[in-house]
Design an enzyme around this catalytic site. Structure first.
Site, PDB file in Angstrom:
ATOM      1  N   ASP A  30      53.749  47.123  73.553  1.00  0.00           N
ATOM      2  CA  ASP A  30      52.516  47.802  74.473  1.00  0.00           C
ATOM      3  C   ASP A  30      53.178  49.137  74.977  1.00  0.00           C
ATOM      4  OD1 ASP A  30      49.649  46.703  75.492  1.00  0.00           O
ATOM      5  OD2 ASP A  30      50.570  48.209  76.717  1.00  0.00           O
ATOM      6  N   ILE A  31      52.334  50.067  75.346  1.00  0.00           N
ATOM      7  CA  ILE A  31      52.666  51.251  75.772  1.00  0.00           C
ATOM      8  C   ILE A  31      52.990  51.173  77.230  1.00  0.00           C
ATOM      9  CG2 ILE A  31      50.497  52.363  76.286  1.00  0.00           C
ATOM     10  CD1 ILE A  31      51.744  55.172  74.651  1.00  0.00           C
ATOM     11  N   ASN A  87      41.723  39.761  75.374  1.00  0.00           N
ATOM     12  CA  ASN A  87      40.630  40.300  76.212  1.00  0.00           C
ATOM     13  C   ASN A  87      39.596  40.564  75.309  1.00  0.00           C
ATOM     14  OD1 ASN A  87      42.187  40.161  78.597  1.00  0.00           O
ATOM     15  ND2 ASN A  87      43.136  42.052  78.153  1.00  0.00           N
ATOM     16  N   GLY A  93      38.074  42.699  80.210  1.00  0.00           N
ATOM     17  CA  GLY A  93      38.993  43.701  80.369  1.00  0.00           C
ATOM     18  C   GLY A  93      39.406  44.300  79.297  1.00  0.00           C
ATOM     19  N   GLN A  94      38.619  44.439  77.924  1.00  0.00           N
ATOM     20  CA  GLN A  94      39.124  44.852  76.894  1.00  0.00           C
ATOM     21  C   GLN A  94      39.032  46.473  76.817  1.00  0.00           C
ATOM     22  OE1 GLN A  94      37.048  43.417  73.202  1.00  0.00           O
ATOM     23  NE2 GLN A  94      38.521  44.658  72.080  1.00  0.00           N
ATOM     24  N   HIS A 100      43.000  42.474  69.353  1.00  0.00           N
ATOM     25  CA  HIS A 100      44.302  42.419  69.620  1.00  0.00           C
ATOM     26  C   HIS A 100      44.714  41.249  70.375  1.00  0.00           C
ATOM     27  CE1 HIS A 100      42.655  45.046  72.705  1.00  0.00           C
ATOM     28  NE2 HIS A 100      43.655  44.713  73.406  1.00  0.00           N
ATOM     29  N   HIS A 102      47.630  40.195  73.039  1.00  0.00           N
ATOM     30  CA  HIS A 102      48.736  40.494  73.835  1.00  0.00           C
ATOM     31  C   HIS A 102      49.865  39.184  73.812  1.00  0.00           C
ATOM     32  CE1 HIS A 102      46.971  43.803  76.267  1.00  0.00           C
ATOM     33  NE2 HIS A 102      45.849  43.195  75.814  1.00  0.00           N
TER      34      HIS A 102
HETATM   35  P1  5GP Z   1      43.165  45.416  76.419  1.00  0.00           P
HETATM   36  O1  5GP Z   1      43.131  46.270  77.659  1.00  0.00           O
HETATM   37  O2  5GP Z   1      42.035  46.312  75.389  1.00  0.00           O
HETATM   38  O3  5GP Z   1      43.252  44.219  76.065  1.00  0.00           O
HETATM   39  O4  5GP Z   1      44.596  46.069  75.988  1.00  0.00           O
HETATM   40  C1  5GP Z   1      44.681  47.513  75.314  1.00  0.00           C
HETATM   41  C2  5GP Z   1      46.491  47.550  75.532  1.00  0.00           C
HETATM   42  O5  5GP Z   1      46.609  48.693  74.533  1.00  0.00           O
HETATM   43  C3  5GP Z   1      46.774  47.875  77.077  1.00  0.00           C
HETATM   44  O6  5GP Z   1      47.650  46.946  77.132  1.00  0.00           O
HETATM   45  C4  5GP Z   1      47.136  49.429  76.689  1.00  0.00           C
HETATM   46  O7  5GP Z   1      48.588  49.543  77.418  1.00  0.00           O
HETATM   47  C5  5GP Z   1      47.736  49.304  75.277  1.00  0.00           C
HETATM   48  N1  5GP Z   1      47.515  50.683  74.332  1.00  0.00           N
HETATM   49  C6  5GP Z   1      46.609  51.510  74.833  1.00  0.00           C
HETATM   50  N2  5GP Z   1      46.888  52.622  74.076  1.00  0.00           N
HETATM   51  C7  5GP Z   1      48.031  52.357  73.521  1.00  0.00           C
HETATM   52  C8  5GP Z   1      48.863  53.232  72.409  1.00  0.00           C
HETATM   53  O8  5GP Z   1      48.565  54.349  72.100  1.00  0.00           O
HETATM   54  N3  5GP Z   1      49.994  52.774  72.127  1.00  0.00           N
HETATM   55  C9  5GP Z   1      50.490  51.406  72.321  1.00  0.00           C
HETATM   56  N4  5GP Z   1      51.609  51.104  72.034  1.00  0.00           N
HETATM   57  N5  5GP Z   1      49.592  50.581  73.614  1.00  0.00           N
HETATM   58  C10 5GP Z   1      48.536  51.209  73.890  1.00  0.00           C
END
Ligand code: 5GP
Ligand code: ZN
Length: 114
Positions: A30-31, A87, A93-94, A100, A102
């Protein structure tokens, strides 16, 4: 999907720190890590969320969970465990609309979420 960040990562158009890849899934760090171990595991098939899964996706998602477990162990979470989070949609919180998982570990995580 052309405007999906994770589809762009799958296509190699956006770089990622790759952990694992095969024909149907990709794992990468994760970034914005929220724990010492924090990676994402995604299907290459663009499924919007777990709320949009079709019955035909069940075996694929099963293999994702299995791979999530295997990779969590490889990254050192085998003994103390990890959190596996999906999520879904706005209340969940998506923020990226591509299914995906986590995987978070390497520290004690609190519960319940805020
Ligand atoms: P969500 O909030 O949809 O469950 O999680 C999305 C996740 O994707 C977040 O934890 C966010 O930090 C990660 N993320 C978003 N854009 C990027 C990206 O360009 N590269 C990587 N490695 N992670 C990303
Ligand atoms: Zn996508």
């Amino acid at each position: 999907m052309s405007d999906c960040i994770f589809c762009k990562i799958i296509a190699g158009e956006i770089p990622c720190k790759k952990i694992y890849e095969d024909g149907e899934m990709l794992a990468f760090h994760d970034i914005r890590p929220q724990a010492p171990v924090h990676f994402l595991l995604i299907p290459k098939k663009h499924i919007k969320s777990v709320m949009d899964m079709e019955p035909e996706d069940t075996p694929l998602v099963g293999r994702l969970v299995n791979k999530a477990q295997e990779l969590a162990k490889e990254l050192g979470c085998g003994e103390k465990g990890a959190r596996f989070v999906i999520n879904a949609k706005s209340d969940g919180g998506q923020t990226v609309d591509h299914l995906h998982i986590h995987i978070l570990g390497g520290r004690m995580l609190s519960w319940p979420p805020g």
